[in-house]
Structures are given as structure tokens and as C-alpha cells.
Design an enzyme around this catalytic site. Sequence first.
Site, short mmCIF file in Angstrom:
data_model
loop_
_atom_site.label_atom_id
_atom_site.label_comp_id
_atom_site.label_asym_id
_atom_site.label_seq_id
_atom_site.Cartn_x
_atom_site.Cartn_y
_atom_site.Cartn_z
N ARG A 87 14.88 -16.83 -46.30
CA ARG A 87 13.80 -17.06 -47.27
C ARG A 87 13.48 -15.71 -47.88
O ARG A 87 13.06 -14.78 -47.18
CB ARG A 87 12.58 -17.68 -46.59
CG ARG A 87 11.34 -17.66 -47.47
CD ARG A 87 10.22 -18.50 -46.96
NE ARG A 87 10.51 -19.90 -47.12
CZ ARG A 87 9.60 -20.88 -47.04
NH1 ARG A 87 8.34 -20.58 -46.79
NH2 ARG A 87 9.94 -22.13 -47.20
N ASP B 289 3.36 -29.26 -56.54
CA ASP B 289 3.40 -28.10 -55.65
C ASP B 289 2.18 -27.24 -55.98
O ASP B 289 1.48 -27.50 -56.97
CB ASP B 289 4.71 -27.32 -55.90
CG ASP B 289 5.01 -26.28 -54.82
OD1 ASP B 289 4.25 -26.20 -53.83
OD2 ASP B 289 6.00 -25.54 -54.97
N GLN C 211 14.30 -28.39 -49.37
CA GLN C 211 13.15 -29.27 -49.58
C GLN C 211 13.55 -30.50 -50.39
O GLN C 211 13.14 -31.62 -50.08
CB GLN C 211 12.03 -28.50 -50.28
CG GLN C 211 10.74 -29.30 -50.40
CD GLN C 211 10.09 -29.57 -49.05
OE1 GLN C 211 9.80 -28.66 -48.31
NE2 GLN C 211 9.86 -30.85 -48.72
N ARG D 102 12.18 -32.54 -42.85
CA ARG D 102 12.86 -31.25 -43.03
C ARG D 102 13.79 -30.99 -41.85
O ARG D 102 14.93 -30.55 -42.01
CB ARG D 102 11.83 -30.10 -43.13
CG ARG D 102 11.08 -29.99 -44.45
CD ARG D 102 11.95 -29.50 -45.60
NE ARG D 102 12.52 -28.20 -45.37
CZ ARG D 102 11.92 -27.04 -45.65
NH1 ARG D 102 10.70 -27.04 -46.17
NH2 ARG D 102 12.54 -25.88 -45.44
N HIS E 120 14.67 -24.23 -54.04
CA HIS E 120 14.29 -24.63 -52.68
C HIS E 120 15.12 -25.88 -52.32
O HIS E 120 14.59 -26.99 -52.19
CB HIS E 120 12.79 -24.92 -52.63
CG HIS E 120 12.21 -24.92 -51.24
ND1 HIS E 120 12.95 -24.69 -50.11
CD2 HIS E 120 10.94 -25.16 -50.81
CE1 HIS E 120 12.17 -24.76 -49.05
NE2 HIS E 120 10.95 -25.04 -49.44
N CYS F 228 5.54 -30.64 -51.01
CA CYS F 228 6.32 -29.92 -50.01
C CYS F 228 5.44 -29.22 -48.98
O CYS F 228 5.91 -28.84 -47.92
CB CYS F 228 7.27 -28.93 -50.69
SG CYS F 228 6.44 -27.66 -51.65
N1 CP Z 1 7.64 -26.61 -47.73
C1 CP Z 1 7.88 -25.44 -47.13
O1 CP Z 1 8.89 -24.79 -47.38
O2 CP Z 1 6.94 -25.09 -46.20
P1 CP Z 1 6.78 -23.64 -45.54
O3 CP Z 1 6.46 -22.67 -46.65
O4 CP Z 1 5.65 -23.79 -44.55
O5 CP Z 1 8.08 -23.28 -44.86
#
Ligand code: CP
Length: 314
Positions: free
Chosen positions: A106, A230, A136, A298, A133, A270
Site C-alpha cells: 500500500r 468513498d 477492493q 476482502r 484499489h 469500502c
Molecule cells: N477499504 C480499505 O482498504 O480499508 P483500509 O484502509 O482499512 O485497509
Amino acid sequence: MHIQHYLQFKDLNADEYGYLFQRAAFIKQKFKAFEKHQPFADPDRTLALIFEKASTRTRVSFEAGMYQLGGSVVHLTTGDSQLGRSEPIEDSAKVISRMVDLVMIRTYEQAKLESFAAHSRVPVINGLTNEFHPCQILTDLFTLAEHRPAASGLPLDAIRGKVVAWVGDGNNMANTWLQAAELLGFTVHVSTPSGYEVDPVLAGIANRNCYKVFKNPREACAGADLVTTDVWTSMGFEAENEVRRTAFAQWCVDESMMAAAKPDALFMHCLPAHRGEEVMAEVIDGPQSVVWDEAENRMHAQKALMEYLLLGRL
Ligand code: CP
């Protein structure tokens, strides 16, 4: 040797997604029945999790998922590794990928993830970048097919032809929805404030017929099978918080938007969510919301993904 990375949604094809959705359902069923499913136990496989941004769901789902598959996890952050002290990403990739079997990252720019992958000996997964992403959206589509299955029982049939309303920022999630729509044959109704539009070039799509733009978010929701949004300010854009609060004020998913969608429409987010900003509590905590299944999924979807990247079709 070709290494299958997962850096963008379009890194896999429709047939592979059909397999992954079915495999995720199988893996979820095993988990719910308390049955062991440990393809990574012998030989033991190790996943490196590298976080340059905060996370709850991504960390827990990958970490718990890897252990459930019989493997191990190494967790690194910018603050506790040389990544935060300017070691070149290429050098980090060469070293880390000699010691583990799989890497999830990430980070900020997609280009950084791509550089790591280009120098990695093992598959690399995008755990969120400024641009995309994919884990997701893989999960969200699995959740859609799970809640609204097709008569054929095939997940791809449950997704093809659907309308997804995207309300809010033209961000990494929106970009990934566009890639998924182009690949799997559905339409995204996009409504963003002026100045926050999606960019098809940045989203990496060739076919502009996979999405329609609406100025009015209520019109974007009309006839939708799924309404999703989001946060107004994604990680890395915190300096714009106050400006965005004003710009996005009309882009809060409320009951009137859900009423404009199909009667059996689902709501997804998400997470993390800000009730009263991008979504009203009545919607996210209401009967059409599937956000908790979405969050749990997830783990199941990513277990299927990790298994596929390392072992292929089983
Ligand atoms: N949706 C998502 O990626 O959550 P986090 O940022 O908590 O990993």
C-alpha cells in the site's frame, strides 16, 4: 519467467475473474464451516505486507487470510524499515523478494508500486495506491454476485449488464470501477463535483462507453443495481480537506438517492466511512447496505487471489 502481478484490475482477464469469484465462494464456505484450507502450509509460503499508508481492513484481511492458508506474514511500514530512510524501491524489491513468496504494497504513486514489481522475483499485489484499489473492487464484485446471484449461478452473469452508481470523488476506487466495467461488461454512472471528475486516461480504459457522467448524483443513481461511494478526502490529500468539504456537500448518499435506484439496489462503501459526509447513517446502517459483508469478503477474495497468483487454478 513471467510473474503474474496484480497491480491494476485489468491485470487479470474476465475468465480469471470468473474463476476467482467461484474460488472465493469455495474458500469462504470452508472458513464458515471451520474447515482447514491450507495450500500454503507445505512448503510454507510467506507474504510481505508493506504499508506506507494506514490500514485496518487491508492489513487484517491479508494477514489473517495468509495464516488461514497455512502461510506466514512479515509486516513492514515506512516508519520501521529502511523504506522510510530513502532506500531505493528497486533495491528493496530485490532484497524482499528473495526472502518471501508474495508481496502486498500500500503506497502513494502507482509508479512506485510498478517499480517494485519490475524488480521483484515474486508476485506483487496492489493494496491501494493513489490511482487504483483493485483488491477492493474484486471484493465488491464478489459481494454483488453473492447478494444478487444470476439464475445460471455464474458470478460473471450476475455482474454483466449491471449499473453501478459512483457518487463522490473521481479517485482510485472510481478509476478501478471503470477498469472493471470495461473488462466485465457493466456500466458505471459517475457523479462527481466539478474539478474531481474521473480521467479515462488515468483510469487506463480504452472504451468510454463503459461509463456515463451525471452532474446530479440523484440522476446517477436512477435505476442503479448498486450505489457506492468513498470518503471525500482520500489518504494523501488531507491538505485539501476543507476545500473538499464544501465542494462535495451535495454528494452525500442519502435515502432519496437510494430511492432513485432499483428497489433491490445494494449500497457499498469500502470503509472507513464518515456518516453525515459521503453517506447518511440511514443508508450505511440501513437495510440495503452490505458494507459488513463487503468488509469480510476482502479476506475471502484475497485468499483466492493469493492462492491463484502462487499456485494457479486448483
Ligand atoms: N477499504 C480499505 O482498504 O480499508 P483500509 O484502509 O482499512 O485497509
